[in-house]
Design an enzyme around this catalytic site. Structure first.
Site, PDB file in Angstrom:
ATOM      1  N   SER A  46      -6.184   1.187   1.813  1.00  0.00           N
ATOM      2  CA  SER A  46      -6.467   1.056   0.384  1.00  0.00           C
ATOM      3  C   SER A  46      -7.679   0.130   0.296  1.00  0.00           C
ATOM      4  O   SER A  46      -8.043  -0.521   1.289  1.00  0.00           O
ATOM      5  CB  SER A  46      -5.266   0.423  -0.323  1.00  0.00           C
ATOM      6  OG  SER A  46      -5.037  -0.872   0.210  1.00  0.00           O
ATOM      7  N   ASP A  82      -8.487   5.357   1.217  1.00  0.00           N
ATOM      8  CA  ASP A  82      -7.474   6.120   0.481  1.00  0.00           C
ATOM      9  C   ASP A  82      -7.582   5.789  -1.020  1.00  0.00           C
ATOM     10  O   ASP A  82      -7.987   4.684  -1.389  1.00  0.00           O
ATOM     11  CB  ASP A  82      -6.105   5.695   1.054  1.00  0.00           C
ATOM     12  CG  ASP A  82      -4.968   6.604   0.657  1.00  0.00           C
ATOM     13  OD1 ASP A  82      -5.227   7.763   0.299  1.00  0.00           O
ATOM     14  OD2 ASP A  82      -3.802   6.152   0.731  1.00  0.00           O
ATOM     15  N   GLY A 112       5.601   6.682  -2.212  1.00  0.00           N
ATOM     16  CA  GLY A 112       6.619   5.626  -2.154  1.00  0.00           C
ATOM     17  C   GLY A 112       8.049   6.133  -2.117  1.00  0.00           C
ATOM     18  O   GLY A 112       8.985   5.382  -2.318  1.00  0.00           O
ATOM     19  N   THR A 124       4.204   4.722   3.225  1.00  0.00           N
ATOM     20  CA  THR A 124       5.387   3.918   2.901  1.00  0.00           C
ATOM     21  C   THR A 124       6.254   3.618   4.116  1.00  0.00           C
ATOM     22  O   THR A 124       6.701   2.491   4.313  1.00  0.00           O
ATOM     23  CB  THR A 124       6.228   4.655   1.828  1.00  0.00           C
ATOM     24  OG1 THR A 124       5.377   4.882   0.701  1.00  0.00           O
ATOM     25  CG2 THR A 124       7.439   3.847   1.412  1.00  0.00           C
TER      26      THR A 124
HETATM   27 ZN   LIG Z   1      -1.710   9.218  -1.921  1.00  0.00          ZN
END
Ligand SMILES: [Zn+2]
Length: 282
Positions: free
Chosen positions: A48, A80, A179, A232
């Site tokens: 991220s 991402d 998630g 996740t």
């Molecule tokens: Zn995604």
């Protein structure tokens, strides 16, 4: 070698999907690459914007590139879900080999215009771009998308988006959620088939891989997914293993931190191995 998604997809044609694993802290990186090397499969390390800022763009990229250059497999470093065009340009300038512009919350024409701008800049620098049409719900990197706001990708929108933007990969919403770790997703295969038929060369990307059963994962690969994201499960497992090792009997302030982090890094290697085996076509 260090690759963008365009070359990685080309070289992996007919061999399955490339796994894209979210790096949450630097310690995970060598373990993930090692897993890919043992299976002789390509690997996409993705972060991220938050993780890139946490580790630092320059040290992260330099380390991934150094590991990639001496690796026997293809390695990509991908940004991402990023909504910030300036941050993506920085990532491209600094040396990411691939980026995702996520304009899925915007009206489609605005999403197309912004993605097009990113594609122009990225391709001029030899960097690939992933876009998103439709909305994959759930929580990612602490950002929660309202479940009701999540919606399936409409094939006509995806085709329009792909032909207008020239994006190399496209995240599609076919039933997975970010998630999701307590239950498994219900995949809309009819939609996947239609998207695959319409999109041809644009690499389809499956997000929310943690919530997909092994059986569905294999079927998604067979039906043409080119990139599958897993985030996740890595974060969750790292926390679980670290919680155990750090609180084990006999741990003192003088215990080597490396000894305590080792089992969590080993767990990352195991997860990448388990998933990458599902992504590989027999
Ligand atoms: Zn995604």
């Amino acid at each position: 070698m260090y690759k963008n998604l365009i070359d990685m997809f080309k070289e992996n044609e007919g061999k399955g999907a490339a796994g894209a694993f979210n790096v949450h802290c630097f310690e995970m990186v060598p373990a993930m690459i090692k897993a890919a090397e043992e299976l002789n499969v390509p690997i996409i390390l993705q972060t991220s914007l938050g993780t890139a800022e946490y580790i630092g763009f320059a040290p992260l990229i330099a380390a991934v590139k150094a590991l990639a250059e001496k690796s026997s497999v293809n390695v990509a470093l991908h940004m991402d879900h990023c909504k910030d065009i300036e941050a993506l340009k920085k990532a491209i300038d600094c040396g990411y080999s691939s980026v995702m512009y996520d304009g899925s919350a915007l009206p489609i024409e605005e999403n197309i215009a912004n993605t097009k701008e990113v594609v122009g800049y990225a391709h001029a620098h030899g960097v690939s771009v992933e876009g998103e049409v439709g909305s994959i719900g759930g929580a990612e990197d602490g950002i929660v998308v309202d479940k009701d706001a999540a919606m399936y990708t409409r094939p006509e929108d995806a085709l329009h988006f792909a032909s207008e933007t020239g994006a190399d990969a496209l995240a599609v919403s076919i039933g997975t959620t970010h998630g999701q770790y307590k239950s498994k997703a219900k995949i809309n295969y009819e939609l996947l088939e239609e998207l695959k038929a319409k999109l041809g060369d644009t690499g389809l990307v499956l997000h929310g891989g943690t919530g997909v059963s092994d059986e569905d994962m294999k079927r998604c690969v067979r039906e043409g997914m080119k990139k599958i994201n897993v985030g996740t499960e890595l974060n969750k497992s790292y926390i679980e293993v670290v919680a155990e090792t750090f609180t084990a009997e006999g741990v003192t302030p003088l215990t080597s931190l490396r000894t305590l982090l080792g089992p969590a890094n080993d767990r990352m290697k195991e997860i990448v191995t388990e998933k990458a085996l599902l992504f590989k076509l027999d």
